[in-house]
Design an enzyme around this catalytic site. Structure first.
Site, PDB file in Angstrom:
ATOM      1  N   LYS A 176       0.864  -1.240   0.128  1.00 14.08           N
ATOM      2  CA  LYS A 176      -0.083  -0.162   0.141  1.00 14.08           C
ATOM      3  C   LYS A 176       0.939   1.150  -0.181  1.00 14.08           C
ATOM      4  O   LYS A 176       1.670   1.392   0.746  1.00 14.08           O
ATOM      5  CB  LYS A 176      -0.880   0.087   1.313  1.00 14.08           C
ATOM      6  N   ARG A 186     -10.648  10.017   1.981  1.00 17.09           N
ATOM      7  CA  ARG A 186     -10.575  10.434   3.276  1.00 17.09           C
ATOM      8  C   ARG A 186     -11.448  11.431   3.827  1.00 17.09           C
ATOM      9  O   ARG A 186     -11.910  11.614   4.884  1.00 17.09           O
ATOM     10  CB  ARG A 186      -9.168  11.353   3.180  1.00 17.09           C
ATOM     11  N   ARG A 198       1.339   9.893   5.950  1.00 17.83           N
ATOM     12  CA  ARG A 198       1.387   8.695   6.334  1.00 17.83           C
ATOM     13  C   ARG A 198       2.636   7.928   5.580  1.00 17.83           C
ATOM     14  O   ARG A 198       2.579   6.625   5.651  1.00 17.83           O
ATOM     15  CB  ARG A 198       0.086   7.798   5.602  1.00 17.83           C
ATOM     16  N   GLU A 214       7.326  -6.707   1.105  1.00 22.20           N
ATOM     17  CA  GLU A 214       6.193  -6.350   1.960  1.00 22.20           C
ATOM     18  C   GLU A 214       5.107  -7.360   1.494  1.00 22.20           C
ATOM     19  O   GLU A 214       4.758  -8.033   2.831  1.00 22.20           O
ATOM     20  CB  GLU A 214       5.551  -5.135   1.431  1.00 22.20           C
ATOM     21  N   LYS A 229      -2.179  -1.496  -3.797  1.00 24.73           N
ATOM     22  CA  LYS A 229      -3.115  -0.517  -3.738  1.00 24.73           C
ATOM     23  C   LYS A 229      -2.404   1.024  -3.737  1.00 24.73           C
ATOM     24  O   LYS A 229      -1.139   1.006  -3.068  1.00 24.73           O
ATOM     25  CB  LYS A 229      -3.848  -0.569  -2.422  1.00 24.73           C
ATOM     26  N   TYR A 294     -15.228   1.316  -6.719  1.00 25.19           N
ATOM     27  CA  TYR A 294     -16.428   2.094  -6.600  1.00 25.19           C
ATOM     28  C   TYR A 294     -17.296   1.808  -7.791  1.00 25.19           C
ATOM     29  O   TYR A 294     -18.490   2.410  -7.794  1.00 25.19           O
ATOM     30  CB  TYR A 294     -16.224   3.410  -6.008  1.00 25.19           C
TER      31      TYR A 294
HETATM   32  C1  PBG Z   1      -7.486   3.092   5.525  1.00 25.62           C
HETATM   33  C2  PBG Z   1      -7.664   3.134   4.308  1.00 25.62           C
HETATM   34  C3  PBG Z   1      -7.452   4.342   3.052  1.00 25.62           C
HETATM   35  C4  PBG Z   1      -8.202   3.436   1.908  1.00 25.62           C
HETATM   36  C5  PBG Z   1      -8.474   2.329   2.378  1.00 25.62           C
HETATM   37  N1  PBG Z   1      -8.256   2.240   3.447  1.00 25.62           N
HETATM   38  C6  PBG Z   1      -6.908   5.676   3.308  1.00 25.62           C
HETATM   39  C7  PBG Z   1      -5.710   5.789   3.504  1.00 25.62           C
HETATM   40  O1  PBG Z   1      -4.643   4.939   4.050  1.00 25.62           O
HETATM   41  O2  PBG Z   1      -5.343   7.061   3.892  1.00 25.62           O
HETATM   42  C8  PBG Z   1      -8.043   4.213   0.727  1.00 25.62           C
HETATM   43  C9  PBG Z   1      -9.191   3.728  -0.025  1.00 25.62           C
HETATM   44  C10 PBG Z   1      -9.546   4.724  -1.138  1.00 25.62           C
HETATM   45  O3  PBG Z   1      -9.006   5.722  -1.622  1.00 25.62           O
HETATM   46  O4  PBG Z   1     -10.376   4.406  -1.996  1.00 25.62           O
HETATM   47  N2  PBG Z   1      -6.141   3.289   6.162  1.00 25.62           N
END
Ligand code: PBG
Length: 305
Positions: A176, A186, A198, A214, A229, A294
């Site tokens: 990720k 968010r 982050r 990872e 992701k 989505y």
């Molecule tokens: C939580 C999380 C995030 C997403 C999924 N789980 C946001 C982030 O890490 O800030 C993002 C999903 C999306 O953008 O559709 N940690």
């Protein structure tokens, strides 16, 4: 006859945002067609999703109260816990996955707890394990940790096994990246970090080989499905993971990837439908077995025609 890649509603996992209250269905401004929904409304959406042939949903919670430790995450009466029960009662055939993370529940919006002004990896693990167990107790079919703390897959696996849920699998957000593509999410999940970013726990978009490390670590710790992701700017990573590991690969077609297409579609600058199908096909072609998106309902409607 010679087409190599085909899409099916079976490939999709539909994200849903669960909020507190009753009768609430509030559209996310940068994500037309996506809503924050109270449990009663989320059940209706789950029924529609299931009726379109989409096998699974992933739930994100927006709690009424946030605190430093994100206690709403492991509250057995929390929004996600209530939604799991309600969905499993109303649509037992729908496979319910839960996102396991602290960021929607902490007052500071980070995915772990804060010690000395920084996100503390190890002290967060126990909380994530508690959250996963609480979801399993409510009836979740699978848990999906998205926090990117090191060691969380093992912590969650051990806790699930100890608490009597050895059959609940783990889909880890393994590779990720610290991405600008999460912006609209968010807003949807009300999880913007209140300070900093982050980058101390999510990956550098410039790194490719690190993604394999990872993934390998998460698999050693017991991940059943590994995720890459975001998806679209990371097709090379999806392909690398598929080639190097014998495990189902999921890809998250994230919020920003959705918003771009929706916005340009609204302006009449692109053919939204064709672009959506091309994007989803490319993610599958790169090697994804599952796509969190989505677009799931819109694409399923086209595929079912
Ligand atoms: C939580 C999380 C995030 C997403 C999924 N789980 C946001 C982030 O890490 O800030 C993002 C999903 C999306 O953008 O559709 N940690």
């Amino acid at each position: 006859m010679v087409r190599e890649t085909s899409l099916s509603p079976d490939d999709f996992i539909h994200p849903l945002f669960v909020t507190h209250g009753k009768g609430v269905k509030k559209e996310v401004s940068a994500m037309p067609g996506c809503f924050q929904e109270s449990v009663d409304k989320v059940v209706k959406s789950a029924k529609e999703i299931h009726s379109l042939g989409i096998p699974s949903v992933i739930l994100f919670g927006i709690p009424e109260h946030k605190d430093e430790k994100g206690s709403g995450a492991f509250d057995d009466k929390g929004v996600v816990q209530k939604a799991i029960k309600a969905i499993k009662d109303a649509v037992p055939g729908l496979y319910v996955i839960t996102d396991v993370c602290m960021c929607e529940y902490t007052s500071h919006g980070h995915c772990g707890i804060i010690e000395g002004g920084d996100v503390a990896n190890d002290p967060t693990l126990g909380l994530l394990a508690k959250e996963a167990v609480s979801h399993a107790r409510a009836g979740a079919d699978m848990v999906a940790p998205s926090d990117m703390m090191d060691g969380r897959v093992e912590a969650i696996r051990l806790a699930l096994d100890d608490e009597g849920f050895p059959e609940v699998p783990i889909m880890s957000y393994a590779a990720k990246y610290a991405s600008a593509f999460y912006g609209p999410f968010r807003e949807a999940a009300e999880s913007t970090p209140q300070f900093g970013d982050r980058r101390s726990y999510q990956m550098d978009p410039a790194n490719r080989i690190e993604a394999l490390r990872e993934v390998a670590l998460d698999m050693e710790e017991g991940a059943d499905i590994v995720m890459v992701k975001p998806a679209l700017s990371y097709l090379d990573i999806i392909s690398d993971v598929k080639d190097n590991f014998d495990v189902p690969v999921a890809a998250y077609n994230v919020s920003g990837e959705y918003s771009l297409v929706k916005a340009a579609g609204r302006l009449g600058w692109i053919d939204e439908e064709r672009m959506m199908m091309e994007i989803l096909t490319s993610i599958k072609r790169a090697g994804a077995d599952l796509i969190l998106t989505y677009f799931a309902k819109d694409a399923a409607k086209i595929l079912n025609k």
